[in-house]
Design an enzyme around this catalytic site. Structure first.
Site, PDB file in Angstrom:
ATOM      1  N   LYS A  42       9.881  15.641  22.061  1.00 11.64           N
ATOM      2  CA  LYS A  42       9.658  14.340  22.709  1.00 11.64           C
ATOM      3  C   LYS A  42      10.490  14.202  23.989  1.00 11.64           C
ATOM      4  O   LYS A  42       9.982  13.769  25.015  1.00 11.64           O
ATOM      5  CB  LYS A  42      10.049  13.182  21.778  1.00 11.64           C
ATOM      6  CG  LYS A  42       9.225  13.077  20.514  1.00 11.64           C
ATOM      7  CD  LYS A  42       9.632  11.849  19.712  1.00 11.64           C
ATOM      8  CE  LYS A  42      11.083  11.828  19.308  1.00 11.64           C
ATOM      9  NZ  LYS A  42      11.497  12.433  18.086  1.00 11.64           N
ATOM     10  N   ARG A 118      10.052   3.360  13.869  1.00  7.57           N
ATOM     11  CA  ARG A 118      10.109   4.325  12.768  1.00  7.57           C
ATOM     12  C   ARG A 118       9.890   3.654  11.430  1.00  7.57           C
ATOM     13  O   ARG A 118       9.903   4.333  10.395  1.00  7.57           O
ATOM     14  CB  ARG A 118      11.469   5.019  12.748  1.00  7.57           C
ATOM     15  CG  ARG A 118      11.674   5.887  13.956  1.00  7.57           C
ATOM     16  CD  ARG A 118      12.820   6.848  13.779  1.00  7.57           C
ATOM     17  NE  ARG A 118      13.214   7.325  15.083  1.00  7.57           N
ATOM     18  CZ  ARG A 118      13.967   8.369  15.304  1.00  7.57           C
ATOM     19  NH1 ARG A 118      14.433   9.067  14.314  1.00  7.57           N
ATOM     20  NH2 ARG A 118      14.262   8.733  16.521  1.00  7.57           N
ATOM     21  N   ARG A 153      19.668  24.135  19.371  1.00  3.36           N
ATOM     22  CA  ARG A 153      19.726  23.303  20.584  1.00  3.36           C
ATOM     23  C   ARG A 153      21.174  23.109  21.044  1.00  3.36           C
ATOM     24  O   ARG A 153      22.065  22.868  20.258  1.00  3.36           O
ATOM     25  CB  ARG A 153      19.091  21.945  20.223  1.00  3.36           C
ATOM     26  CG  ARG A 153      19.128  20.902  21.281  1.00  3.36           C
ATOM     27  CD  ARG A 153      18.054  19.886  21.083  1.00  3.36           C
ATOM     28  NE  ARG A 153      18.177  19.060  19.867  1.00  3.36           N
ATOM     29  CZ  ARG A 153      17.271  18.165  19.504  1.00  3.36           C
ATOM     30  NH1 ARG A 153      16.176  17.989  20.208  1.00  3.36           N
ATOM     31  NH2 ARG A 153      17.445  17.449  18.406  1.00  3.36           N
ATOM     32  N   ARG A 182      24.767  18.742  19.243  1.00  5.75           N
ATOM     33  CA  ARG A 182      24.648  17.373  18.728  1.00  5.75           C
ATOM     34  C   ARG A 182      25.093  17.364  17.273  1.00  5.75           C
ATOM     35  O   ARG A 182      24.678  18.238  16.516  1.00  5.75           O
ATOM     36  CB  ARG A 182      23.176  16.944  18.839  1.00  5.75           C
ATOM     37  CG  ARG A 182      22.982  15.573  19.418  1.00  5.75           C
ATOM     38  CD  ARG A 182      21.536  15.326  19.661  1.00  5.75           C
ATOM     39  NE  ARG A 182      20.901  14.702  18.503  1.00  5.75           N
ATOM     40  CZ  ARG A 182      19.680  14.197  18.517  1.00  5.75           C
ATOM     41  NH1 ARG A 182      18.963  14.246  19.617  1.00  5.75           N
ATOM     42  NH2 ARG A 182      19.165  13.645  17.453  1.00  5.75           N
TER      43      ARG A 182
END
Ligand code: ADP
Length: 238
Positions: A42, A118, A153, A182
Site C-alpha cells: 500500500k 479496519r 523490510r 519497524r
C-alpha cells in the site's frame, strides 16, 4: 501586437485557472481508500498515486507512529497495541482521520485513505462524517509473501526510503549501516497483524462492495501501478 494580446489573454486565462484550481475543490476529486494486508504494498502505491494525482495521503499507521515518536498522549495510549500488532481503539484512529480530512489540502486535492477503515465502527464513522469514497481498492497478496516482505523490510531514517534485504538492497554501505527495522515487522507480530487483517477485511470490504476493485498485489510495484491507475481513472470517469 495581436499575437502579444493573444498570449497575454492566454496567460491571464492560465493565471485565472490557476487561482480557480487553487481555491475551489475540483469537480471530480479522487476520494479513495486503499486496503490490503501488512506488507501488501500500500505504501509504495500511495507514494506513486500522490505523485501522479496530487491527492492528500492520510496514513493512520504513519500518523500513529508519529504520535508514538513524539510522545503525545495519543501516542502513549496507542503504543502497546501497536507493539503487539493489535488494532488501536477505534476512537483514536477516527480522531486522527477527522483532523486530517478537515485540512485545506484534503478538501481541495481529494484524499487517499490508507490503513483505515479496519473495523465496521470505522466504516460507520466515515459514513457519519460524510466521507464516501469513489474507489475502494484492495491489494491481494498471499500471507507468506506479506510475511517475507515485511520481515525483510528496512527503512532509511534520513530519506524515509524503504529497502528490502533480498529484493531491494540499499545502494551504499553508508545507507545500509543506518537502516532501521519497524518494531512490528517481526514474524511473531506479523502473524498477529495478518490474522487481524483477515478477521476485519470481510466486514470492511462488504461495506464498500459497490466501489470495490481487488487487484493482484503479488507483482512488482511497477506492474501493480498501471492496474491501480486504470481503476482510479475509471472511478473518476463515473
Ligand atoms: P500495516 O498495515 O502494515 O499493519 P500500518 O502502518 O497501517 O501497518 O499500521 C501499523 C499499526 O497501527 C497497526 O498494526 C495497528 O496497531 C495500528 N493501526 C493503523 N491503522 C489502524 C486502524 N485503522 N485501526 C486500528 N489500528 C490501526
Amino acid at each position: 501586437m495581436a499575437l502579444k494580446f493573444a498570449a497575454g489573454g492566454a496567460l491571464a486565462g492560465v493565471a485565472a485557472y490557476g487561482l480557480y484550481s487553487l481555491n475551489q475543490p475540483k469537480k471530480y476529486q479522487l476520494k479513495m481508500i486503499i486496503s490490503g494486508g501488512p506488507g501488501s504494498g500500500k505504501g509504495t502505491q500511495c507514494d506513486l498515486l500522490v505523485n501522479k494525482y496530487g491527492v492528500k495521503h492520510i496514513s493512520t499507521g504513519d500518523a500513529l507512529r508519529h504520535h508514538v515518536k513524539t510522545g503525545t498522549d495519543l501516542g502513549r495510549e496507542a503504543k502497546a497495541y501497536m507493539e503487539r500488532g493489535d488494532l488501536v481503539p477505534d476512537s483514536l484512529v477516527i480522531g486522527i482521520c477527522k483532523a486530517e480530512m478537515e485540512t485545506k489540502e484534503a478538501k481541495q486535492n481529494g484524499w487517499l485513505l490508507d490503513g483505515m477503515p479496519r473495523t465496521k465502527a470505522q466504516c460507520d464513522a466515515l459514513d457519519t462524517m460524510g466521507l464516501v469514497p469513489n474507489l475502494f481498492l484492495r491489494l491481494d497478496v498471499p500471507d507468506e509473501v506479506m510475511m517475507d516482505r515485511a520481515c525483510g523490510r528496512r527503512q532509511d531514517p534520513v530519506t524515509r526510503q524503504i529497502y528490502h534485504v533480498k529484493y531491494k538492497k540499499p545502494p551504499t554501505q553508508e545507507i545500509e549501516a543506518r537502516l532501521v527495522i519497524r518494531s512490528d515487522d517481526t514474524v511473531e507480530k506479523m502473524t498477529n497483524r495478518i490474522k487481524q487483517y483477515h478477521t476485519n477485511t470481510t466486514a470492511v470490504s462488504g461495506s464498500y462492495s459497490d466501489k470495490l476493485v481487488a487487484l493482484d498485489g503479488n507483482r512488482a510495484p511497477t506492474d501493480v501501478f498501471p492496474a491501480v491507475c486504470a481503476a482510479v481513472d475509471s472511478a473518476l470517469a463515473k
